[in-house]
Design an enzyme around this catalytic site. Structure first.
Site, PDB file in Angstrom:
ATOM      1  N   GLY A  23       0.788  -1.343   0.026  1.00  0.00           N
ATOM      2  CA  GLY A  23       0.018  -0.072   0.173  1.00  0.00           C
ATOM      3  C   GLY A  23       0.892   1.237   0.122  1.00  0.00           C
ATOM      4  O   GLY A  23       0.498   2.356   0.427  1.00  0.00           O
ATOM      5  N   ALA A  24       2.000   1.099  -0.600  1.00  0.00           N
ATOM      6  CA  ALA A  24       3.204   2.130  -0.586  1.00  0.00           C
ATOM      7  C   ALA A  24       2.537   3.559  -1.400  1.00  0.00           C
ATOM      8  O   ALA A  24       3.018   4.553  -0.805  1.00  0.00           O
ATOM      9  CB  ALA A  24       4.517   1.740  -0.907  1.00  0.00           C
ATOM     10  N   ALA A  29       0.460   5.527   3.910  1.00  0.00           N
ATOM     11  CA  ALA A  29       1.919   5.646   3.458  1.00  0.00           C
ATOM     12  C   ALA A  29       2.455   7.159   3.031  1.00  0.00           C
ATOM     13  O   ALA A  29       3.476   7.575   3.690  1.00  0.00           O
ATOM     14  CB  ALA A  29       2.127   4.657   2.206  1.00  0.00           C
ATOM     15  N   ALA A  59      -1.187  -2.697 -11.077  1.00  0.00           N
ATOM     16  CA  ALA A  59      -1.911  -1.673 -11.815  1.00  0.00           C
ATOM     17  C   ALA A  59      -1.471  -0.426 -11.140  1.00  0.00           C
ATOM     18  O   ALA A  59      -1.531   0.836 -11.935  1.00  0.00           O
ATOM     19  CB  ALA A  59      -3.522  -1.739 -11.622  1.00  0.00           C
ATOM     20  N   LYS A 192       1.698   7.158  21.623  1.00  0.00           N
ATOM     21  CA  LYS A 192       1.755   8.453  21.858  1.00  0.00           C
ATOM     22  C   LYS A 192       2.391   8.416  23.100  1.00  0.00           C
ATOM     23  O   LYS A 192       2.514   7.438  23.951  1.00  0.00           O
ATOM     24  CB  LYS A 192       0.333   9.042  22.193  1.00  0.00           C
ATOM     25  N   GLU A 226     -13.791  14.429  17.218  1.00  0.00           N
ATOM     26  CA  GLU A 226     -13.098  14.941  16.062  1.00  0.00           C
ATOM     27  C   GLU A 226     -13.740  15.762  15.319  1.00  0.00           C
ATOM     28  O   GLU A 226     -15.183  15.725  15.105  1.00  0.00           O
ATOM     29  CB  GLU A 226     -12.834  13.554  14.961  1.00  0.00           C
ATOM     30  N   ASP A 245     -14.571   1.587  13.986  1.00  0.00           N
ATOM     31  CA  ASP A 245     -13.475   2.333  13.674  1.00  0.00           C
ATOM     32  C   ASP A 245     -12.802   2.851  14.824  1.00  0.00           C
ATOM     33  O   ASP A 245     -11.390   3.036  14.946  1.00  0.00           O
ATOM     34  CB  ASP A 245     -14.079   3.398  12.694  1.00  0.00           C
ATOM     35  N   HIS A 250      -9.528   1.793  19.180  1.00  0.00           N
ATOM     36  CA  HIS A 250      -8.717   2.843  19.763  1.00  0.00           C
ATOM     37  C   HIS A 250      -9.161   3.126  21.572  1.00  0.00           C
ATOM     38  O   HIS A 250      -8.344   2.964  22.231  1.00  0.00           O
ATOM     39  CB  HIS A 250      -9.024   4.334  19.369  1.00  0.00           C
ATOM     40  N   LYS A 336     -17.641  12.028  14.598  1.00  0.00           N
ATOM     41  CA  LYS A 336     -17.327  13.127  13.514  1.00  0.00           C
ATOM     42  C   LYS A 336     -18.155  14.188  13.544  1.00  0.00           C
ATOM     43  O   LYS A 336     -19.042  14.412  14.092  1.00  0.00           O
ATOM     44  CB  LYS A 336     -17.314  12.475  12.241  1.00  0.00           C
TER      45      LYS A 336
END
Length: 485
Positions: A23-24, A29, A59, A192, A226, A245, A250, A336
């Site tokens: 996934g670079a 990334a 691709a 962190k 957030e 998520d 988290h 969110k």
């Protein structure tokens, strides 16, 4: 002149490595991994000899030069240091690219072989799966089928499944190729500085550990609102939602560190054992103690089902069934499009008897006092909130604070961001801040009642703190955020 970010003699330094970024060419990334690896290079914390091999499906394949240009642009936009000078030249020279499809892994095999030959001496391999969850299984199988996985470690991005069966299936797939001791399930929150500071705050100070229990603490809040919306990620978010998520991957992980028993030693096995015991003690989630919200306008986002029941907000009350925390509610909230972006853990201490004070002194009671607040924002800090006597002839109580902030207290250029710290730990083989398979499965098992019978989403206005009912959820306490009335 010595680089001010360079490592000190006591800093750990990994063995020589070939790091492969699947996934670079993706967003993770670009924003985090490539800038983070360069910062580790500039800080003198990368191996003495290393290579970074980018990979993606054929691709999206890049040449070596195109990958170096991609990395330069990523570091220039998101890095803390400009891609200039000797450090950049050394990092850029270590980059190469090899595409990989399940039916054609040869370009990747050639790139890894070339990197290992350049280093010589049998370097370690570290694979970082910065790919969508649907691609985990195929990438892991490719590593197994090509023998690239032999004697290697793998970093797996969240989410670790979407329920108990999918988590068990994912774990089985990875365990078919990698031993658990080689698997690093990454959660950048746990990288962190403030996570380590919880351990230091509790276990290095006799002031706190004796009162870190149900006899003195009335409730705990873990709050990660957030300000941003879904940022064009409707396809991912519609299939995930805030609970999967953010809460599972988290906030529950932070809860594990806040609630754990003292480990026998500050090393991976002991720390992970104590954190997993917290997850074992988590009571099954009660849907009646959960508020699911959806910000107004979410259903108008491109790619979102106009009748979507996906939550963009989740607040819940959970309890741990163990001696230290029995009867102490933990309140978790994330979402969110909220009023602020914050990362805060608040411990509310039990109120003392105040009848000794005159009635007029009580005007401050009910303010945000008797709290210890750990701020996880970079660089973070710790705040103690308490009541004092207001100056003057009368006994009147007023709220006061003592604040420690990382900013200005240390040379922040030595600090590592979450991903940087965790990638370094993975190279060193230190699993202290990574989650075990049984911990993930325990969390999904506890979440099953909620996933099977989720309450309907409730609307909330963008820029607010969530649906109105969150006040009832936390009563008789109040949310620590907002900081002031």
């Amino acid at each position: 002149m010595t680089d001010p970010t360079s490592a000190t003699p006591a800093d750990p330094r990994p063995d020589d490595h070939v790091i492969v970024l699947f996934g670079a060419t993706g967003d993770l990334a670009r924003r985090k991994l490539l800038p983070g690896l360069f910062h580790l290079t500039r800080a003198g914390l990368m191996p003495e000899h290393f290579r970074v091999v980018g990979s993606a499906p054929a691709a999206d394949a890049l040449s070596d030069e195109e990958f170096r240009a991609h990395a330069r642009a990523a570091v220039d936009e998101f890095g803390r240091s400009e891609p200039r000078g000797e450090a950049w030249e050394a990092f850029e020279a270590a980059l190469s690219f090899g595409s990989a499809d399940p039916d054609d892994p040869q370009p990747l095999l050639a790139a890894v072989e070339a990197a290992e030959q350049e280093l010589g001496g049998g370097p370690r391999r570290l694979f970082h799966l910065a790919v969508p969850p649907v691609a985990f299984a195929s990438v892991v199988r490719l590593l197994g089928d090509t023998q690239l996985a032999e004697h290697a470690r793998v970093i797996v991005e969240k989410p670790f499944g979407t329920d108990l069966p999918s988590a068990q299936e994912l774990n089985a797939t990875i365990h078919a190729v990698f031993d658990e001791s080689k698997i690093f399930r990454i959660d950048h929150f746990l990288g962190k500085e403030s996570v380590d500071n919880i351990l230091a705050l509790r276990f290095a100070n006799g002031l706190f550990e004796p009162v870190w229990n149900r006899q003195h603490i009335s409730h705990v809040q873990i709050d990660v609102p957030e300000q941003i919306g879904i940022e064009g990620r409707s396809r991912f978010f519609e299939g995930t939602g805030t609970f999967r998520d953010m809460i599972v991957t988290h906030l529950f992980q932070l809860m594990g560190f806040v609630a754990m028993e003292p480990p026998a030693a500050l090393e991976a096995h002991a720390l992970r054992d104590e954190k997993e015991r917290v997850f074992q003690s988590l009571r099954p989630l009660d849907p009646a103690q959960v508020v699911r919200g959806q910000y107004t306008g979410y259903r108008d986002e491109p790619g979102v089902d106009p009748h979507s029941d996906t939550e963009t907000f989740a607040a819940l009350r959970v309890e741990l069934d163990n001696w230290r925390w029995a009867g102490v509610p933990f309140f978790l909230r994330s979402g969110k499009s909220l009023a602020q972006g914050r990362h805060v853990v608040t411990l509310g201490f039990r109120e003392p008897v105040l009848r000794m004070f005159p009635v007029d002194a009580h005007h401050a009671v009910g303010l945000r006092s008797n709290q210890l607040v750990i701020d996880f924002a970079d660089p973070g800090g710790v705040t103690s909130r308490f009541l004092t006597k207001e100056p003057g002839p009368l006994m009147r109580l007023e709220e006061a604070e003592m604040v420690f902030r990382y900013a200005g207290c240390y040379n922040e250029r030595h600090a590592l961001e979450g991903y940087e710290r965790l990638i370094l730990d993975a190279m060193l083989g230190d699993q202290s801040l990574f989650t075990r398979s049984d911990g993930i499965e325990n969390l999904w098992a506890a979440a099953t009642p909620l996933l099977e019978q989720p309450p309907p989403v409730e609307p909330y206005a963008p820029g607010s703190w969530g649906p109105d009912r969150i006040g009832q959820l936390i009563a008789p306490y109040r949310w620590s955020l907002p900081d002031r009335h």
